[in-house]
Each structure stands twice: as C-alpha cells, then as structure tokens.
Design a protein around this motif. Structure first.
Motif, PDB file in Angstrom:
ATOM      1  N   HIS A   1      40.107  17.389  61.535  1.00  0.00           N
ATOM      2  CA  HIS A   1      40.644  17.974  62.760  1.00  0.00           C
ATOM      3  C   HIS A   1      39.525  18.544  63.642  1.00  0.00           C
ATOM      4  O   HIS A   1      39.683  18.603  64.869  1.00  0.00           O
ATOM      5  CB  HIS A   1      41.669  19.054  62.428  1.00  0.00           C
ATOM      6  CG  HIS A   1      43.020  18.506  62.076  1.00  0.00           C
ATOM      7  ND1 HIS A   1      43.425  18.287  60.772  1.00  0.00           N
ATOM      8  CD2 HIS A   1      44.056  18.100  62.860  1.00  0.00           C
ATOM      9  CE1 HIS A   1      44.649  17.781  60.768  1.00  0.00           C
ATOM     10  NE2 HIS A   1      45.055  17.667  62.025  1.00  0.00           N
ATOM     11  N   ARG A   2      38.424  18.965  63.079  1.00  0.00           N
ATOM     12  CA  ARG A   2      37.287  19.408  63.883  1.00  0.00           C
ATOM     13  C   ARG A   2      36.582  18.220  64.532  1.00  0.00           C
ATOM     14  O   ARG A   2      36.027  18.335  65.632  1.00  0.00           O
ATOM     15  CB  ARG A   2      36.284  20.180  63.017  1.00  0.00           C
ATOM     16  CG  ARG A   2      36.723  21.585  62.633  1.00  0.00           C
ATOM     17  CD  ARG A   2      35.528  22.392  62.127  1.00  0.00           C
ATOM     18  NE  ARG A   2      34.527  22.544  63.178  1.00  0.00           N
ATOM     19  CZ  ARG A   2      33.243  22.783  62.951  1.00  0.00           C
ATOM     20  NH1 ARG A   2      32.788  22.856  61.705  1.00  0.00           N
ATOM     21  NH2 ARG A   2      32.392  22.911  63.945  1.00  0.00           N
TER      22      ARG A   2
ATOM     23  N   LEU B   1      44.924  10.185  60.565  1.00  0.00           N
ATOM     24  CA  LEU B   1      45.299  10.856  61.808  1.00  0.00           C
ATOM     25  C   LEU B   1      45.266   9.913  62.995  1.00  0.00           C
ATOM     26  O   LEU B   1      46.019  10.090  63.957  1.00  0.00           O
ATOM     27  CB  LEU B   1      44.340  12.030  62.066  1.00  0.00           C
ATOM     28  CG  LEU B   1      44.360  13.182  61.070  1.00  0.00           C
ATOM     29  CD1 LEU B   1      43.225  14.159  61.379  1.00  0.00           C
ATOM     30  CD2 LEU B   1      45.706  13.896  61.105  1.00  0.00           C
TER      31      LEU B   1
ATOM     32  N   LEU C   1      38.046  15.153  65.250  1.00  0.00           N
ATOM     33  CA  LEU C   1      38.919  14.307  66.055  1.00  0.00           C
ATOM     34  C   LEU C   1      38.786  14.529  67.566  1.00  0.00           C
ATOM     35  O   LEU C   1      38.776  13.541  68.326  1.00  0.00           O
ATOM     36  CB  LEU C   1      40.372  14.503  65.612  1.00  0.00           C
ATOM     37  CG  LEU C   1      41.391  13.530  66.209  1.00  0.00           C
ATOM     38  CD1 LEU C   1      41.019  12.089  65.899  1.00  0.00           C
ATOM     39  CD2 LEU C   1      42.791  13.851  65.680  1.00  0.00           C
TER      40      LEU C   1
ATOM     41  N   ASP D   1      40.938  17.815  55.516  1.00  0.00           N
ATOM     42  CA  ASP D   1      41.824  17.902  56.674  1.00  0.00           C
ATOM     43  C   ASP D   1      41.167  18.719  57.791  1.00  0.00           C
ATOM     44  O   ASP D   1      41.216  18.337  58.967  1.00  0.00           O
ATOM     45  CB  ASP D   1      43.159  18.538  56.279  1.00  0.00           C
ATOM     46  CG  ASP D   1      44.006  17.637  55.392  1.00  0.00           C
ATOM     47  OD1 ASP D   1      43.754  16.409  55.374  1.00  0.00           O
ATOM     48  OD2 ASP D   1      44.914  18.151  54.704  1.00  0.00           O
ATOM     49  N   GLN D   2      40.576  19.855  57.436  1.00  0.00           N
ATOM     50  CA  GLN D   2      39.932  20.704  58.440  1.00  0.00           C
ATOM     51  C   GLN D   2      38.755  19.983  59.086  1.00  0.00           C
ATOM     52  O   GLN D   2      38.562  20.051  60.321  1.00  0.00           O
ATOM     53  CB  GLN D   2      39.477  22.012  57.795  1.00  0.00           C
ATOM     54  CG  GLN D   2      40.625  22.927  57.402  1.00  0.00           C
ATOM     55  CD  GLN D   2      40.182  24.100  56.544  1.00  0.00           C
ATOM     56  OE1 GLN D   2      38.986  24.271  56.255  1.00  0.00           O
ATOM     57  NE2 GLN D   2      41.125  24.929  56.127  1.00  0.00           N
TER      58      GLN D   2
END
Length: 244
Positions: free
Chosen positions: A88-89, A124, A91, A84-85
């Motif tokens: 998100h970095r 996402l 995206l 997940d991290q």
C-alpha cells in the motif's frame, strides 16, 4: 472530456548481489539508475539496510527513496501485515505512473522479500507489470571467496534456508554431495555438533559477510565449536568432496 490517466508504473526486482556494490549486473545498474523510485527493505539494526548500503554508490540525487519495513520474524500474520503495508505504500507511486526499482541483496528469486511484495501488489493491481533482474546470490559469492567450485560434474547441490531443523539437516546430508546452509548463525552450535558426529567438520567452511569488506572465512571447523556467527553467515559442506 475526461483527463487521460497516467500509465501504470512498472515494478522491477533488481538483484544487487551479496554485498560488493560491483557485483550488480550491468542491466540491473541501468534499470536502478533510470527508475524514479527506489525501494528496499529498511534497516533493522542499523540506519541503512543491507540492500541500501550496497546500492548507495549508484543512487542518483533525483530519485525518491522508499524504505519498507519487513520484520525478521516467522509469524505468518505479522509478515502478511508487513507485506500488505509495503504494497500500500508502494502502490500510489505506481498509480502515478512512476516505476519502482525494488532492490534486494543476493538474487530476487532466491529467498527474497521481492517475491512477496510483487505478489501482494499484483493482488491489489492485477494489471501491474513486473520484471525480475537476476544477480549473484550468496552461495556463489561464498564459493568464490573460498576459491572453490560450488559444484562439479554430477554433484548434487542442496540448499537449506534459515531455521532448518536437525532432522532436515540430517536428511539433506544423506542426499547431497554439496550442502549450503543459509543464515546459519542462529543454529551454528547444533549444526557443529551434528557435523562433528558425522565427521564432516574438516569438509565444512563458514563464510561471514561474503564479498563485503568485513568478510571472514573459517576453513575446517574442527577448532571452531564456540563461534557465534552473525545473521549473514553461510556454511558450505563438501559432503563427498575434498577437505578444506
């Protein structure tokens, strides 16, 4: 009039091979060098991770480097947090219209972190386009180092990933003509004992850091009961083939 949003960047999974920088494909190299952002698993025990070391000769000065943390653990919640991290970095670059080349040692479809990153990013951003570029995986590099065919004719090949159990190995040996054991270092002692009981040590070889400058090969493991192989070690057992 509202501003036109930039196109969504594309995620490329680029296979860079087992260690030798020259084993990347022409297609993979072209895509790597034309991507504005290059992502890779961050180093764990050294400043540079394996994939980053492989691509170091091919990187361009203008490229943004994006190391992503992927812990080498089996704990599912911890792994999910890491994926997940990492997503998100990554995206924001994609949302700005920048393509990302995520490089992975070996092949991106063969026990690769790329799979989890791509799936998480698609969760996402369902419109995200991805492309996987195949490459040389470590069993093929190991066979080449041994100067043997990995399989011939109707040989049945079985590949077991890291952290397999003794019963998994015994069952695989019953089914396989050729058995490949990935990342065998952590369980080498147990594997050696089982191969001894089954009289397969002289049909087994260990390849450490295949295709890399520090590559080392052990043929016929009869005399190597007390080896302590590193993480990137691979074993080939010719269950019904010729002795090493």
């Amino acid at each position: 009039m509202s501003a036109i949003s930039p196109r969504l960047g594309q995620l490329y999974g680029i296979s860079v091979g087992p260690g030798d920088p020259e084993l990347i494909t022409v297609k993979g190299l072209k895509r790597l060098q034309t991507s504005p952002v290059v992502a890779f698993p961050a180093g764990v025990r050294s400043p540079l991770g394996v994939a980053q070391r492989i691509i170091q000769p091919w990187l361009q000065p203008h490229q943004t480097l994006l190391p992503l943390d992927f812990p080498m653990v089996q704990d599912a919640p911890q792994l999910q947090r890491a994926w997940d991290q990492a997503a998100h970095r990554s995206l924001p670059y994609l949302q700005q219209g920048q393509d990302i080349a995520f490089v992975s040692e070996g092949d991106v479809s063969f026990y690769s972190t790329y799979t989890y990153l791509a799936l998480t990013l698609k969760g996402l951003c369902p419109d995200l386009k991805t492309e996987a570029i195949p490459g040389v995986c470590s069993p093929l590099a190991a066979a080449a180092a041994l100067e043997i065919p990995l399989t011939i004719q109707s040989d049945r090949l079985v590949v077991l990933p890291a952290l397999y159990q003794g019963e998994d190995l015994a069952a695989a040996l019953e089914q396989a003509d050729v058995l490949v054991l990935m990342k065998v270092g952590a369980v080498y002692a147990q594997v050696w004992q089982l191969l001894q009981r089954l009289h397969l040590l002289d049909r087994s070889a260990l390849i450490v850091h295949a295709s890399q400058p520090q590559q080392k090969i052990y043929r016929d493991l009869t005399a190597y009961a007390h080896l302590a192989p590193p993480y990137f070690s691979l074993m080939i057992v010719q269950v019904k083939g010729a002795k090493f």
